[in-house]
Design an enzyme around this catalytic site. Structure first.
Site, PDB file in Angstrom:
ATOM      1  N   SER A  13       0.854  -1.183   0.000  1.00 30.85           N
ATOM      2  CA  SER A  13       0.000   0.000   0.000  1.00 30.85           C
ATOM      3  C   SER A  13       0.889   1.231   0.000  1.00 30.85           C
ATOM      4  O   SER A  13       1.995   1.200   0.548  1.00 30.85           O
ATOM      5  CB  SER A  13      -0.880   0.020   1.254  1.00 30.85           C
ATOM      6  OG  SER A  13      -1.531   1.273   1.392  1.00 30.85           O
ATOM      7  N   TYR A  35      -2.786  -0.845   9.835  1.00 29.62           N
ATOM      8  CA  TYR A  35      -2.844  -1.172   8.402  1.00 29.62           C
ATOM      9  C   TYR A  35      -1.508  -0.852   7.731  1.00 29.62           C
ATOM     10  O   TYR A  35      -0.927  -1.696   7.041  1.00 29.62           O
ATOM     11  CB  TYR A  35      -3.987  -0.399   7.735  1.00 29.62           C
ATOM     12  CG  TYR A  35      -4.084  -0.649   6.260  1.00 29.62           C
ATOM     13  CD1 TYR A  35      -4.771  -1.767   5.783  1.00 29.62           C
ATOM     14  CD2 TYR A  35      -3.490   0.199   5.342  1.00 29.62           C
ATOM     15  CE1 TYR A  35      -4.860  -2.016   4.422  1.00 29.62           C
ATOM     16  CE2 TYR A  35      -3.569  -0.041   3.979  1.00 29.62           C
ATOM     17  CZ  TYR A  35      -4.254  -1.149   3.529  1.00 29.62           C
ATOM     18  OH  TYR A  35      -4.336  -1.399   2.173  1.00 29.62           O
TER      19      TYR A  35
END
Length: 184
Positions: free
Chosen positions: A76, A90
């Site tokens: 990401s 995350y």
């Protein structure tokens, strides 16, 4: 996790080998640390990192036996630096995924086995469908086409879509944390 190995082995047997594995374990259920939501952060970490680790192990067993293959790790753009609040866990897990891939890239640099890390920016999906004020969000079709294009080139690393996430990822890695915190 045992099922991951069984399923990968079944695919390998059925298809007489595997050319490419794309590992895209991810959920964004995390909450700010210390707010009583350890269970949500643990679930995010187990899904995003431990499940990705199991898939990496299973894929690499096959690729090592074949002496070929292309492992694609979906990280990401948030893995570029530490993120705040709901993104902390995350981002940490996606940074871990990127480091797994980088370690394999170092180990396999003179091997026919290829390893790619993809750093997606914001692509519309169920993980972010309720998030408001998402900067540089692209629709699902545009994002998926950019992912496919990047993966097929087999680079070591790619930000997707390349614009604006390539330059923004570079900036995130090099700007002071105070500025990065204002960006995300």
């Amino acid at each position: 996790y045992d099922q991951v190995f069984a399923v990968f082995d079944a695919f390998r047997t059925e298809m007489a080998g595997i050319d490419r594995v794309i590992i895209n374990a991810g959920m964004g259920k995390g909450q700010p640390l210390g707010t009583g939501y350890f269970y949500a952060n643990r679930q995010t970490a187990e899904t995003n990192f431990v499940a990705a680790l199991a898939q990496t192990e299973a894929a690499m067993e096959i690729f090592r036996a074949q002496n070929s293959g292309h492992l694609v790790m979906i990280s990401s753009i948030s893995a570029m630096r530490g993120m705040k609040k709901n993104l902390t866990t995350y981002a940490a897990t996606k940074a871990g995924v990127a480091m797994l891939a980088e370690g394999l890239q170092v180990e396999l640099q003179n091997s026919p086995i290829k390893v790619t890390t993809i750093f997606p920016g914001f692509i519309r999906s169920e993980i972010n469908e309720k998030v408001k004020n998402t900067p540089f969000l692209v629709d699902t079709e545009t994002g998926c086409k950019a992912l496919v294009k990047a993966i097929e080139k087999e680079p070591k690393n790619a930000s997707v879509p390349g614009w604006p996430w390539g330059p923004l990822g570079f900036a995130m890695r090099h700007l002071p944390l105070k500025m990065v915190g204002k960006m995300m």
